[in-house]
Scaffold this motif. Structure first.
Motif, short mmCIF file in Angstrom:
data_model
loop_
_atom_site.label_atom_id
_atom_site.label_comp_id
_atom_site.label_asym_id
_atom_site.label_seq_id
_atom_site.Cartn_x
_atom_site.Cartn_y
_atom_site.Cartn_z
N ASN A 63 135.84 -66.37 58.40
CA ASN A 63 135.24 -67.02 57.24
C ASN A 63 134.18 -66.12 56.60
O ASN A 63 133.31 -65.59 57.28
CB ASN A 63 134.61 -68.34 57.67
CG ASN A 63 134.07 -69.14 56.49
OD1 ASN A 63 134.80 -69.45 55.57
ND2 ASN A 63 132.78 -69.45 56.51
N GLY A 64 134.26 -65.93 55.27
CA GLY A 64 133.27 -65.12 54.56
C GLY A 64 133.67 -63.67 54.39
O GLY A 64 133.05 -62.95 53.60
N GLN A 65 134.66 -63.20 55.13
CA GLN A 65 135.11 -61.83 54.97
C GLN A 65 135.99 -61.72 53.73
O GLN A 65 136.53 -62.71 53.24
CB GLN A 65 135.87 -61.36 56.20
CG GLN A 65 134.98 -61.23 57.44
CD GLN A 65 135.73 -60.73 58.66
OE1 GLN A 65 136.88 -61.07 58.87
NE2 GLN A 65 135.07 -59.92 59.47
N SER A 66 136.15 -60.50 53.22
CA SER A 66 136.87 -60.29 51.98
C SER A 66 138.04 -59.34 52.14
O SER A 66 138.02 -58.45 53.00
CB SER A 66 135.93 -59.75 50.89
OG SER A 66 134.92 -60.68 50.56
N VAL A 67 139.03 -59.54 51.30
CA VAL A 67 140.19 -58.65 51.21
C VAL A 67 140.05 -57.87 49.90
O VAL A 67 139.83 -58.45 48.84
CB VAL A 67 141.50 -59.44 51.21
CG1 VAL A 67 142.70 -58.51 51.01
CG2 VAL A 67 141.65 -60.21 52.52
N ARG A 68 140.16 -56.55 49.98
CA ARG A 68 140.05 -55.70 48.79
C ARG A 68 141.44 -55.34 48.28
O ARG A 68 142.28 -54.82 49.02
CB ARG A 68 139.27 -54.41 49.12
CG ARG A 68 139.08 -53.49 47.91
CD ARG A 68 138.38 -52.20 48.34
NE ARG A 68 137.03 -52.46 48.78
CZ ARG A 68 135.96 -52.43 47.99
NH1 ARG A 68 136.11 -52.16 46.69
NH2 ARG A 68 134.76 -52.67 48.46
N ILE A 69 141.67 -55.62 47.01
CA ILE A 69 142.93 -55.24 46.37
C ILE A 69 142.60 -54.19 45.32
O ILE A 69 141.90 -54.45 44.33
CB ILE A 69 143.61 -56.46 45.72
CG1 ILE A 69 143.82 -57.55 46.78
CG2 ILE A 69 144.93 -56.07 45.09
CD1 ILE A 69 144.39 -58.83 46.22
N ARG A 70 143.07 -52.99 45.54
CA ARG A 70 142.72 -51.86 44.70
C ARG A 70 143.26 -52.02 43.27
O ARG A 70 144.35 -52.54 43.05
CB ARG A 70 143.29 -50.56 45.29
CG ARG A 70 142.81 -50.28 46.71
CD ARG A 70 141.39 -49.81 46.75
NE ARG A 70 140.94 -49.52 48.11
CZ ARG A 70 139.70 -49.16 48.42
NH1 ARG A 70 138.80 -49.03 47.46
NH2 ARG A 70 139.35 -48.91 49.68
N ASP A 71 142.43 -51.55 42.32
CA ASP A 71 142.84 -51.42 40.91
C ASP A 71 143.22 -52.74 40.25
O ASP A 71 144.04 -52.77 39.33
CB ASP A 71 144.01 -50.44 40.78
CG ASP A 71 143.68 -49.07 41.36
OD1 ASP A 71 142.53 -48.64 41.24
OD2 ASP A 71 144.59 -48.44 41.94
N LYS A 72 142.64 -53.86 40.71
CA LYS A 72 142.88 -55.14 40.07
C LYS A 72 141.58 -55.73 39.51
O LYS A 72 141.49 -56.93 39.26
CB LYS A 72 143.51 -56.13 41.06
CG LYS A 72 144.92 -55.74 41.50
CD LYS A 72 145.90 -55.66 40.34
CE LYS A 72 147.29 -55.29 40.82
NZ LYS A 72 148.24 -55.13 39.68
#
Length: 373
Positions: free
Chosen positions: A237-246
């Protein structure tokens, strides 16, 4: 008088064993907060700014700091005389504020201080932050979600120029196409040149006189897009997923920013999580605890059978190895599931059950009548 002055370390909010880097960081924060240009007409702020500058001038000089540590303010009584470089009787000659004040003025006035870094090169766009809700099990094992969001795309009408068809952006008259303007700022320490982003063209060096009607001169239009988000196993909970170039588009040919998706994990009615380990409580009967028995324990993988040993006491801890949460770094490695066994006391008994329990008590110590003896 020296006796009325505050301790220099107290003024900067540092300990007496603070390093040079600690001193510089502390002074930078105080000076930026109380700088007269940020607090015009505030005599108290100006006083605190001078006080902090005096403290830093002494403590940043190894020899002066040694004298101050040994003799306190008395080491400098009558030593400054309030000359051209002094504040309130303290001499600032020899103190080097150039580097730190370049940084401070850059922060206060929005530019790059004396360094004047150019911002006309390609710059990455801003990141976009969104959140997404998932179940407890989805966080443990991973999942794939789809999000719909509005993204800025190049305007198809003006192809990103922001100018109306048949026209072109013109060179900014204020900055001459440089994207930056230089201001001269008077400070207590002399004249400081401050480089700022041009307020007219916002650093682009170009001005759009006739704006594109479709994007209103921005060069971008909002487009709805569906984005697939792969949630890795073991995310918390609270962690993030990074999606490049969006993220937001870059400027001057720079790359797009990223989309940062914060994960909000729903609570579970049975399991509690700490890092990669899971915890739960399982009720067992007195008979199961006393005689031993096989019981079913719920895990994130389904039910498992566990053999309770005869004579088990309440609050006994059981470890189910490898039944916890996968590690984010290595999904093949999982934490453990810790189960607390709690003996339940029945609150409703039949006559036969009560009689049997009394008979059992008579045979195992007669505890029900021990107080009457």
């Amino acid at each position: 008088m020296a006796e009325s002055k505050r301790d220099y370390y107290e003024v900067l909010g540092v300990s007496k064993d603070a390093s040079d880097a600690d001193l510089k960081k502390a002074y930078r924060q105080v000076a930026k907060k109380y700088h007269p240009d940020v607090n015009p007409g505030d005599a108290e702020a100006e006083k605190k700014f001078k006080e902090a500058s005096e403290a830093y001038a002494v403590l940043s000089d190894s020899e002066k700091r040694r004298q101050y540590d040994q003799f306190g303010h008395a080491a400098f009584d009558g030593g400054g005389g309030g000359g051209a470089g002094g504040f309130g009787g303290f001499d600032f000659s020899g103190a080097d504020f150039s580097d730190i004040f370049g940084d401070i003025f850059g922060d206060i006035f929005g530019g790059g201080g004396r360094r004047g870094y150019s911002n006309q090169g390609p710059m990455k766009g801003m990141n976009i932050r969104k959140s997404i809700r998932i179940t407890f099990e989805e966080a443990v094992f991973g999942t794939e979600k789809e999000m719909e969001l509005n993204l800025k795309e190049e305007c198809p009408t003006c192809h990103g120029t922001g100018a109306k068809a048949g026209t072109s952006p013109e060179t900014c008259a204020k900055c001459g196409g440089k994207g930056q303007v230089v201001y001269t700022q008077q400070s207590f320490f002399g004249t400081v040149q401050n480089v700022q982003t041009c307020p007219d063209c916002h650093g682009t060096g170009k001005i759009v006189k006739e704006k594109c009607p479709d994007c209103h001169g921005s060069g971008f239009v909002s487009v709805k897009k569906k984005i697939k988000v792969s949630i890795p196993a073991g995310i918390d909970n609270g962690q993030s997923v990074r999606i490049r170039d969006k993220g937001e588009p870059g400027t001057n040919g720079g790359p797009r920013g990223d989309l940062l998706v914060e994960v909000v994990v729903a609570r579970h009615p049975i399991f509690q999580r700490q890092d990669v380990h899971l915890f739960s409580t399982v009720p067992i009967s007195f008979a199961q605890a006393a005689l031993g028995a096989d019981i079913k324990i719920k895990t994130v993988d389904g039910e498992v059978v566990y053999t309770v040993k005869a004579g088990t006491k309440t609050d006994t801890k059981v470890r189910l190895k490898g039944k916890g949460v996968p590690s984010l770094r290595n999904p093949k490695v999982r934490g453990d599931h810790y189960v607390t066994l709690v003996i339940q006391t029945p609150d409703k008994l039949s006559k036969e059950a009560k009689a049997a329990l009394k008979k059992f008590d008579e045979l195992s110590g007669n505890t029900l009548k021990s107080a009457s003896k």
